[in-house]
Design an enzyme around this catalytic site. Structure first.
Site, mmCIF file in Angstrom:
data_model
loop_
_atom_site.group_PDB
_atom_site.id
_atom_site.type_symbol
_atom_site.label_atom_id
_atom_site.label_comp_id
_atom_site.label_asym_id
_atom_site.label_seq_id
_atom_site.Cartn_x
_atom_site.Cartn_y
_atom_site.Cartn_z
ATOM 1 C CG HIS A 59 -6.594 1.822 4.337
ATOM 2 N ND1 HIS A 59 -5.362 1.429 4.787
ATOM 3 C CD2 HIS A 59 -7.403 1.768 5.431
ATOM 4 C CE1 HIS A 59 -5.416 1.162 6.094
ATOM 5 N NE2 HIS A 59 -6.660 1.359 6.497
ATOM 6 C CD GLU A 108 -3.004 0.499 2.413
ATOM 7 O OE1 GLU A 108 -3.294 -0.673 2.672
ATOM 8 O OE2 GLU A 108 -3.412 1.467 3.049
HETATM 9 C C1 8YV Z 1 -7.019 4.087 9.388
HETATM 10 C C2 8YV Z 1 -7.282 1.817 10.016
HETATM 11 O O1 8YV Z 1 -6.368 4.271 10.588
HETATM 12 O O2 8YV Z 1 -8.082 1.903 12.234
HETATM 13 C C3 8YV Z 1 -7.225 1.462 11.450
HETATM 14 O O3 8YV Z 1 -6.328 0.708 11.828
HETATM 15 O O4 8YV Z 1 -6.693 1.190 9.213
HETATM 16 C C4 8YV Z 1 -8.022 2.973 9.567
HETATM 17 O O5 8YV Z 1 -9.043 3.339 10.417
HETATM 18 C C5 8YV Z 1 -7.670 5.335 8.998
HETATM 19 O O6 8YV Z 1 -8.079 5.166 7.722
HETATM 20 C C6 8YV Z 1 -6.769 6.546 9.150
HETATM 21 O O7 8YV Z 1 -5.744 6.519 8.292
#
Ligand code: 8YV
Length: 319
Positions: free
Chosen positions: A282, A264
């Site tokens: 994502h 990613e």
């Molecule tokens: C991202 C996530 O943090 O909670 C997580 O672990 O992967 C997502 O919620 C969110 O997209 C912020 O970047």
């Protein structure tokens, strides 16, 4: 006290933080790594994103850094062992991500099954679609089995949705739930291999760590049921993407729905041209409500810590 916020999150989430801290935040987008390294030496707290690597160099730059409040439930972007060694507290935001992530996982599963994105793309480009009673046949969810790898809060929220949709839910966890909880959730525990063999849909909802890296590899894919689907809203590297491409190519898997990627934001080229693969960038928690709730929660973790109280969710506690 000074807090560095690495990404421009909604202002509503920062009101309480600004009352107690001087807040450094980019006007839009994110601070670059160089900017973070330059600004961090004056900071007591950092509110970081999953896409920002908090490694030794960053933590060493934070001479007075006492707390890293990660925005999200996942914390694989942070060198946890080093934070522990340095006595830096690490927190995360597990609660506000539960329902939005479950919604997306369920949406991807429905989309894949009924070929919604595939039909939509063909109709829009004006080629490839055939109308007819025996065309565009998908698979119904009702009566099928959903296997959940990692039945934590997100897994449970997906299970609730699946049960309402008439699915049977099985799961695998490192630690099995109590019999009473399994009964109340209406889920059955299986070993990992049994889960692979039994599931028509396999949803990954585990943390990324040494034991889950490439959990889905050539050998585990081979154990999945013929014609089943994979849904990943957890972390990309839980899946070996080249092995995934092979089982999609061979037809062993009927499709895959991915919100996260091994490399990613780069996506394995072969996946981009497959009709039976639904890809999103994502967006598991990408609603304004969730962003505000996550920001508020991440701020609350910092504020509680600064008052000498226990934060809402601690990954690495104070020494
Ligand atoms: C991202 C996530 O943090 O909670 C997580 O672990 O992967 C997502 O919620 C969110 O997209 C912020 O970047």
């Amino acid at each position: 006290m000074v807090c560095l916020v690495t990404y421009a999150i909604p202002d509503q989430a920062l009101t309480a933080l600004k009352e107690r801290f001087e807040v450094m935040i980019p006007e839009e987008g994110s601070f670059s790594r160089e900017e973070v390294l330059r600004l961090l030496p004056n900071c007591d707290a950092m509110l970081s994103m999953f896409s920002f690597k908090v490694d030794k160099e960053v933590m060493d730059a934070g001479k007075s850094l006492r707390i890293i409040s990660n925005f999200g439930v996942g914390f694989n972007n942070i060198d946890i062992a080093y934070a522990r060694e340095k006595g830096i507290v690490v927190t995360n935001t597990p609660d506000p991500v539960v329902e939005p992530t479950a919604e997306l996982a369920f949406a991807i599963m429905s989309d894949l099954s009924r070929r919604i994105t595939e039909c939509d793309a063909k109709l829009k480009r004006g080629t490839g679609i055939r109308w007819g009673v025996m065309e565009n046949l998908g698979v119904g969810l009702w009566g099928k089995t959903l296997g959940i790898v990692g039945l934590g809060n997100i897994g449970k929220a997906i299970a609730r949705r699946a049960l309402v949709a008439g699915m049977k839910v099985v799961y695998h966890n490192r630690h099995r739930l109590s019999e009473a909880e399994e009964k109340s959730l209406n889920v059955c525990y299986l070993s990992f291999d049994e889960l692979l063999a039994a599931s028509d849909y396999l949803s990954l909802n585990t943390h990324l760590n040494d034991s889950t890296l490439h959990l889905m590899n050539e050998s585990s894919f081979a154990k999945m049921k013929q014609g089943s689907f994979l849904i990943n809203t957890a972390r990309g590297p839980v899946v070996d993407e080249s092995a995934l491409v092979s089982v999609l190519r061979s037809g062993h898997l009927a499709g895959a729905g991915l919100d996260v990627y091994e490399f990613e934001p780069k996506i394995t080229e072969d996946l981009l041209s497959m009709d039976n693969v639904v890809l999103v960038p994502h967006i598991g928690t990408a609603t304004m409500d969730a962003r505000i709730a996550m920001g508020t929660y991440a701020v609350e973790n910092i504020l509680r810590f600064s008052r000498g109280e226990q934060p809402l969710s601690v990954v690495v506690g104070a020494n």
